[in-house]
Design a protein around this motif. Structure first.
Motif, PDB file in Angstrom:
ATOM      1  N   ALA A  50      31.907  38.339  36.602  1.00  5.89           N
ATOM      2  CA  ALA A  50      33.020  37.759  37.352  1.00  5.89           C
ATOM      3  C   ALA A  50      34.312  37.756  36.537  1.00  5.89           C
ATOM      4  N   LYS A  51      34.272  37.379  35.266  1.00 13.03           N
ATOM      5  CA  LYS A  51      35.497  37.321  34.455  1.00 13.03           C
ATOM      6  C   LYS A  51      36.084  38.710  34.221  1.00 13.03           C
ATOM      7  N   PRO A  52      35.271  39.719  33.866  1.00 14.37           N
ATOM      8  CA  PRO A  52      35.863  41.058  33.727  1.00 14.37           C
ATOM      9  C   PRO A  52      36.457  41.591  35.035  1.00 14.37           C
ATOM     10  N   ILE A  53      35.827  41.299  36.158  1.00 12.26           N
ATOM     11  CA  ILE A  53      36.371  41.739  37.446  1.00 12.26           C
ATOM     12  C   ILE A  53      37.712  41.049  37.695  1.00 12.26           C
ATOM     13  N   ALA A  54      37.767  39.752  37.469  1.00 12.72           N
ATOM     14  CA  ALA A  54      39.020  39.012  37.679  1.00 12.72           C
ATOM     15  C   ALA A  54      40.115  39.523  36.747  1.00 12.72           C
ATOM     16  N   ALA A  55      39.749  39.830  35.507  1.00 12.32           N
ATOM     17  CA  ALA A  55      40.747  40.292  34.537  1.00 12.32           C
ATOM     18  C   ALA A  55      41.305  41.668  34.894  1.00 12.32           C
ATOM     19  N   THR A  56      40.535  42.469  35.589  1.00  9.02           N
ATOM     20  CA  THR A  56      40.977  43.824  35.941  1.00  9.02           C
ATOM     21  C   THR A  56      41.271  43.953  37.435  1.00  9.02           C
ATOM     22  N   ARG A  57      41.585  42.840  38.080  1.00 11.83           N
ATOM     23  CA  ARG A  57      41.754  42.837  39.530  1.00 11.83           C
ATOM     24  C   ARG A  57      42.830  43.789  40.034  1.00 11.83           C
ATOM     25  N   LEU A  58      43.832  44.076  39.230  1.00 13.69           N
ATOM     26  CA  LEU A  58      44.879  44.997  39.685  1.00 13.69           C
ATOM     27  C   LEU A  58      44.328  46.404  39.902  1.00 13.69           C
ATOM     28  N   LEU A  59      43.280  46.773  39.174  1.00 14.81           N
ATOM     29  CA  LEU A  59      42.642  48.083  39.347  1.00 14.81           C
ATOM     30  C   LEU A  59      41.713  48.108  40.572  1.00 14.81           C
ATOM     31  N   TRP A  60      41.127  46.971  40.885  1.00 14.38           N
ATOM     32  CA  TRP A  60      40.129  46.867  41.948  1.00 14.38           C
ATOM     33  C   TRP A  60      40.736  46.479  43.289  1.00 14.38           C
ATOM     34  N   ARG A  61      41.945  45.958  43.275  1.00 17.10           N
ATOM     35  CA  ARG A  61      42.576  45.344  44.438  1.00 17.10           C
ATOM     36  C   ARG A  61      42.722  46.315  45.617  1.00 17.10           C
ATOM     37  N   ALA A  62      42.445  45.811  46.811  1.00 13.91           N
ATOM     38  CA  ALA A  62      42.681  46.558  48.051  1.00 13.91           C
ATOM     39  C   ALA A  62      44.096  46.257  48.516  1.00 13.91           C
ATOM     40  N   ARG A  63      44.826  47.271  48.881  1.00 18.78           N
ATOM     41  CA  ARG A  63      46.199  47.090  49.348  1.00 18.78           C
ATOM     42  C   ARG A  63      46.267  46.845  50.855  1.00 18.78           C
TER      43      ARG A  63
END
Length: 184
Positions: free
Chosen positions: A107-120
């Motif tokens: 969860a923390k690594p996903i949150a930290a890299t959310r700009l890469l994973w984010r849906a527009r």
């Protein structure tokens, strides 16, 4: 969200979850509009624990054409952000082959890299489909061969069955209506 808040007798196998699912009324597409907090329903599925380990919060149905299938809390916990499921589910086959991966806290690594994973934009649509003989609200992923079919548990909760192409059984989860956090 605790499943015990929603169900007295929580199924723990695919057969028991299917019995419950088949006995529930169909969810209408209009009923699904809103923001929903989710929880996995462990049934010995290879994906059990994967969403919990990821920090998944729930789903948002803006309208029939705009659905955010994967919502996660921001690091400060004051809002939610939508993840692109095409990126998220690229690791699902690995999780099925290496079950211990679901116990890793990601969860923390996903949150930290959310700009890469984010849906527009929304990455799914809402339609009525026939599943197991009943016409019910279904979330159709735009980029993946996955449908989430919903049956109504109560006035503010649904049981979801994730039907993935090539899978021998559905993956189950529960959603409860909850608009306490904004989606940004």
């Amino acid at each position: 969200m605790q499943l015990t808040e929603l169900m007295d007798d929580i199924p723990s196998t695919t057969a028991a979850a299917l019995d419950l699912f088949d006995g529930l009324p169909a969810a209408e597409t209009d009923f699904m509009i809103g923001t929903w907090h989710g929880a996995e329903l462990p049934t010995e599925h290879p994906m059990d624990g994967l969403l919990a380990a990821s920090g998944w919060w729930g789903k948002q149905f803006v309208d029939a054409e705009t659905v955010h299938p994967l919502l996660f809390p921001t690091p400060d916990g004051r809002a939610l952000w939508p993840m692109n499921p095409a990126r998220a589910f690229s690791g699902v086959p690995l999780a099925a082959r290496v079950p211990s991966i679901t116990s890793l806290p990601v969860a923390k690594p996903i949150a930290a890299t959310r700009l890469l994973w984010r849906a527009r934009s929304g990455k799914a649509r809402l339609r009525t489909t026939r599943y197991r003989g009943v016409d019910s609200a279904t979330m159709l992923y735009d980029q993946l061969p996955i449908n989430d079919v919903f049956r109504q548990l109560s006035n503010d909760s649904v049981l979801g069955a994730m039907d993935m192409k090539g899978a021998d059984r559905p993956y189950f989860f529960v959603l409860r209506r909850n608009a306490s956090l904004p989606v940004r």
